[in-house]
Design a protein around this motif. Structure first.
Motif, PDB file in Angstrom:
ATOM      1  N   PHE A 190      63.266  31.078  41.987  1.00 19.55           N
ATOM      2  CA  PHE A 190      62.653  30.090  41.106  1.00 19.55           C
ATOM      3  C   PHE A 190      62.454  28.734  41.774  1.00 19.55           C
ATOM      4  O   PHE A 190      61.774  27.867  41.228  1.00 19.55           O
ATOM      5  CB  PHE A 190      63.486  29.932  39.833  1.00 19.55           C
ATOM      6  CG  PHE A 190      63.542  31.192  39.018  1.00 19.55           C
ATOM      7  CD1 PHE A 190      62.395  31.720  38.458  1.00 19.55           C
ATOM      8  CD2 PHE A 190      64.740  31.862  38.836  1.00 19.55           C
ATOM      9  CE1 PHE A 190      62.432  32.887  37.720  1.00 19.55           C
ATOM     10  CE2 PHE A 190      64.789  33.033  38.107  1.00 19.55           C
ATOM     11  CZ  PHE A 190      63.629  33.552  37.543  1.00 19.55           C
ATOM     12  N   HIS A 233      59.785  26.321  40.072  1.00 21.34           N
ATOM     13  CA  HIS A 233      60.197  25.153  39.281  1.00 21.34           C
ATOM     14  C   HIS A 233      60.836  24.047  40.118  1.00 21.34           C
ATOM     15  O   HIS A 233      61.253  23.031  39.576  1.00 21.34           O
ATOM     16  CB  HIS A 233      61.193  25.592  38.199  1.00 21.34           C
ATOM     17  CG  HIS A 233      60.669  26.675  37.313  1.00 21.34           C
ATOM     18  ND1 HIS A 233      59.596  26.503  36.476  1.00 21.34           N
ATOM     19  CD2 HIS A 233      61.078  27.964  37.142  1.00 21.34           C
ATOM     20  CE1 HIS A 233      59.361  27.636  35.813  1.00 21.34           C
ATOM     21  NE2 HIS A 233      60.232  28.534  36.214  1.00 21.34           N
ATOM     22  N   THR A 293      66.607  25.103  41.363  1.00 22.82           N
ATOM     23  CA  THR A 293      66.571  25.017  39.891  1.00 22.82           C
ATOM     24  C   THR A 293      67.223  26.230  39.248  1.00 22.82           C
ATOM     25  O   THR A 293      67.795  26.145  38.165  1.00 22.82           O
ATOM     26  CB  THR A 293      65.123  24.902  39.385  1.00 22.82           C
ATOM     27  OG1 THR A 293      64.322  25.932  39.980  1.00 22.82           O
ATOM     28  CG2 THR A 293      64.537  23.552  39.723  1.00 22.82           C
ATOM     29  N   THR A 350      65.886  26.641  33.850  1.00 23.36           N
ATOM     30  CA  THR A 350      64.658  26.508  33.063  1.00 23.36           C
ATOM     31  C   THR A 350      64.611  27.519  31.923  1.00 23.36           C
ATOM     32  O   THR A 350      63.958  27.286  30.902  1.00 23.36           O
ATOM     33  CB  THR A 350      63.417  26.710  33.969  1.00 23.36           C
ATOM     34  OG1 THR A 350      63.565  25.892  35.128  1.00 23.36           O
ATOM     35  CG2 THR A 350      62.141  26.329  33.243  1.00 23.36           C
ATOM     36  N   TYR A 351      65.312  28.639  32.099  1.00 25.38           N
ATOM     37  CA  TYR A 351      65.266  29.712  31.105  1.00 25.38           C
ATOM     38  C   TYR A 351      66.558  29.784  30.271  1.00 25.38           C
ATOM     39  O   TYR A 351      66.877  30.823  29.698  1.00 25.38           O
ATOM     40  CB  TYR A 351      65.055  31.056  31.808  1.00 25.38           C
ATOM     41  CG  TYR A 351      63.789  31.106  32.639  1.00 25.38           C
ATOM     42  CD1 TYR A 351      62.560  31.372  32.055  1.00 25.38           C
ATOM     43  CD2 TYR A 351      63.834  30.869  34.015  1.00 25.38           C
ATOM     44  CE1 TYR A 351      61.395  31.416  32.815  1.00 25.38           C
ATOM     45  CE2 TYR A 351      62.676  30.914  34.790  1.00 25.38           C
ATOM     46  CZ  TYR A 351      61.460  31.188  34.179  1.00 25.38           C
ATOM     47  OH  TYR A 351      60.313  31.226  34.939  1.00 25.38           O
ATOM     48  N   ASP A 390      65.931  30.956  26.758  1.00 21.29           N
ATOM     49  CA  ASP A 390      65.084  32.147  26.631  1.00 21.29           C
ATOM     50  C   ASP A 390      65.961  33.360  26.297  1.00 21.29           C
ATOM     51  O   ASP A 390      66.650  33.876  27.176  1.00 21.29           O
ATOM     52  CB  ASP A 390      64.328  32.388  27.941  1.00 21.29           C
ATOM     53  CG  ASP A 390      63.308  33.508  27.836  1.00 21.29           C
ATOM     54  OD1 ASP A 390      63.556  34.480  27.105  1.00 21.29           O
ATOM     55  OD2 ASP A 390      62.257  33.413  28.476  1.00 21.29           O
ATOM     56  N   THR A 398      72.718  29.234  33.615  1.00 19.60           N
ATOM     57  CA  THR A 398      71.650  28.602  32.837  1.00 19.60           C
ATOM     58  C   THR A 398      71.990  27.155  32.489  1.00 19.60           C
ATOM     59  O   THR A 398      71.220  26.485  31.810  1.00 19.60           O
ATOM     60  CB  THR A 398      71.406  29.390  31.532  1.00 19.60           C
ATOM     61  OG1 THR A 398      72.625  29.478  30.788  1.00 19.60           O
ATOM     62  CG2 THR A 398      70.901  30.797  31.841  1.00 19.60           C
TER      63      THR A 398
END
Length: 451
Positions: free
Chosen positions: A180, A184, A188, A192-193, A196, A288
């Motif tokens: 990623f 991103h 990262t 970002t997720y 999700d 995360t």
């Protein structure tokens, strides 16, 4: 003078495994050092290439350079092959190639496989390897398909498929590498997720399946037919479930109002993030939330989870959940004044208890020694050093940000910890011990005061 073949024949299984892992690591270092392995076309410094190769073969995931931006597709594929070899074990992969070529597996090779898989008996070991490969590739394939469908919503199908395959193999093998950074921004990861649910559930399932071990998978799949689980599977599933729930509860409580982690999230998102960090702490290596932003109490609690690790015969590290269960059982037995350690109405042999205690003490001594050494070589907070060392030993891959700031000697030290963590302190001890003796007599019993 002994020939190379005679020396190899007399080499003990632990020593063979240690040399095998080291040989693959050096070959991986050579490939990652090549200019073709980097996005810029410039050769990677030798220490960084070696560190990355060790991290991949030990399925740890600690990185000194961003995977998604530093490495070319060739370098990423090399890393993925190392992760696959490290997760399944190079002997498992070699056996698969031999079976494909219809070559007979020798008794010695079966003994090495027995050591690599942590089995007590050699009978049925080749059939076990066949099933390991089938289950591993099936789970990775399903994971890759689900991740591809998820990523397809935000990128072309070919890119989504490549990313899905890479992440499925990496996460199932509890390696923790991600691409990623090229999407991103460097380092990262999965932050970002974090909210999700689809990606979180897929990743947790892959980490869980990779961490319980193939023996447990076989037992669970066969359960509808035989209606029976082995003691090993009962212990692994029970302790793993308890650690996940307790870990999630502790992180939920400790981080509930922390603005750097769970604070800004909604109530359901806090629960999901807490469970994800609890699952990944025992060997997953992906996160995360910002690990460096956690409360110190949460960071120390995660250190304990990383030290315990996953199950034997899995893609994870640590002292293993079965070792932890035997130690807790021994403590309860001593408090109750009983003689035998009993788990699920089964008596645990004294040899297994000794092995659990020996493994734990060797692991603690290793962690203490390397943490003290890194405290002298690195200018960082001790908790960050301890976190990084335990993460490397447990082949977890979580970091508070110290990895990218390590000195050259620090990188070598952490790489060595990762290698020892994947190989196992006991396996290394057996590999270094030329002979294992049987006592021909017993000494008289002595009295010593404890406590």
């Amino acid at each position: 003078m002994k020939t190379t073949k005679q020396q190899r024949t007399k080499m003990s299984p632990p020593k063979f495994l240690a040399i095998g892992f080291l040989s693959i690591t050096l070959f991986g270092t050579f490939l990652l050092k090549l200019p073709i392995s980097t996005e810029s076309g410039m050769p990677t410094p030798l220490i960084d290439a070696f560190f990355t190769a060790v991290s991949a073969i030990s399925v740890t995931g600690l990185t000194v350079v961003d995977t998604g931006t530093h490495w070319s597709m060739f370098g990423e594929i090399v890393m993925l092959m190392l992760v696959q070899l490290g997760g399944l074990g190079f002997m498992t992969s070699a056996t698969w190639i031999a079976l494909m070529l219809n070559r007979r597996i020798s008794l010695r090779e079966r003994m090495i496989l027995q050591e690599a898989m942590g089995q007590y008996q050699i009978q049925g070991i080749v059939d076990l390897i066949r099933r390991v490969l089938v289950y591993a590739f099936t789970i990775e394939g399903i994971g890759a398909l689900l991740l591809t469908l998820r990523f397809w919503a935000e990128m072309p199908l070919t890119d989504a498929a490549y990313l899905g395959i890479f992440q499925s193999v990496s996460i199932f093998n509890n390696a923790g590498f991600d691409l990623f950074g090229g999407i991103h921004g460097p380092f990262t990861g999965f932050a970002t997720y974090g909210t999700d649910p689809i990606l979180n559930i897929i990743n947790m399932a892959l980490i869980f399946l990779g961490g319980i071990g193939f023996i447990v998978m076989f037992d669970v799949i066969e359960y509808p037919k035989c209606r029976k689980l082995s003691l090993h599977s009962k212990v692994v599933l029970t302790v793993t479930s308890l650690l996940i729930v307790i870990g999630a509860l502790m992180l939920f409580i400790l981080e509930f109002n922390n603005p750097a982690t769970l604070g800004p999230l909604s109530y359901p998102q806090k629960i999901m993030a807490s469970f994800f960090q609890s699952v990944t702490s025992r060997s997953g290596g992906v996160s995360t939330i910002d690990i460096g932003g956690l409360q110190q109490s949460s960071q120390f609690f995660m250190i304990m989870l990383m030290f315990i690790g996953a199950a034997p015969g899995s893609t994870g590290g640590g002292i293993k959940v079965t070792t932890f269960a035997v130690l807790i059982g021994a403590v309860i037995t001593m408090i109750q004044g009983k003689r035998d350690v009993v788990l699920f109405r089964n008596r645990i042999s004294q040899a297994v208890v000794y092995r659990a205690v020996t493994l734990t003490i060797l692991s603690l001594l290793l962690l203490v020694g390397f943490s003290m050494f890194l405290s002298a070589t690195e200018s960082s907070d001790f908790l960050a050093i301890l976190f990084e060392t335990v993460s490397a030993f447990g082949t977890v891959g979580l970091s508070m940000g110290l990895t990218t700031e390590l000195s050259e000697i620090g990188k070598i030290a952490i790489a060595l910890v990762m290698f020892l963590g994947r190989l196992g302190p006991l396996t290394l001890a057996y590999a270094l011990n030329r002979r294992r003796y049987k006592d021909l007599y017993r000494h008289p019993e002595g009295k010593i005061i404890i406590g």
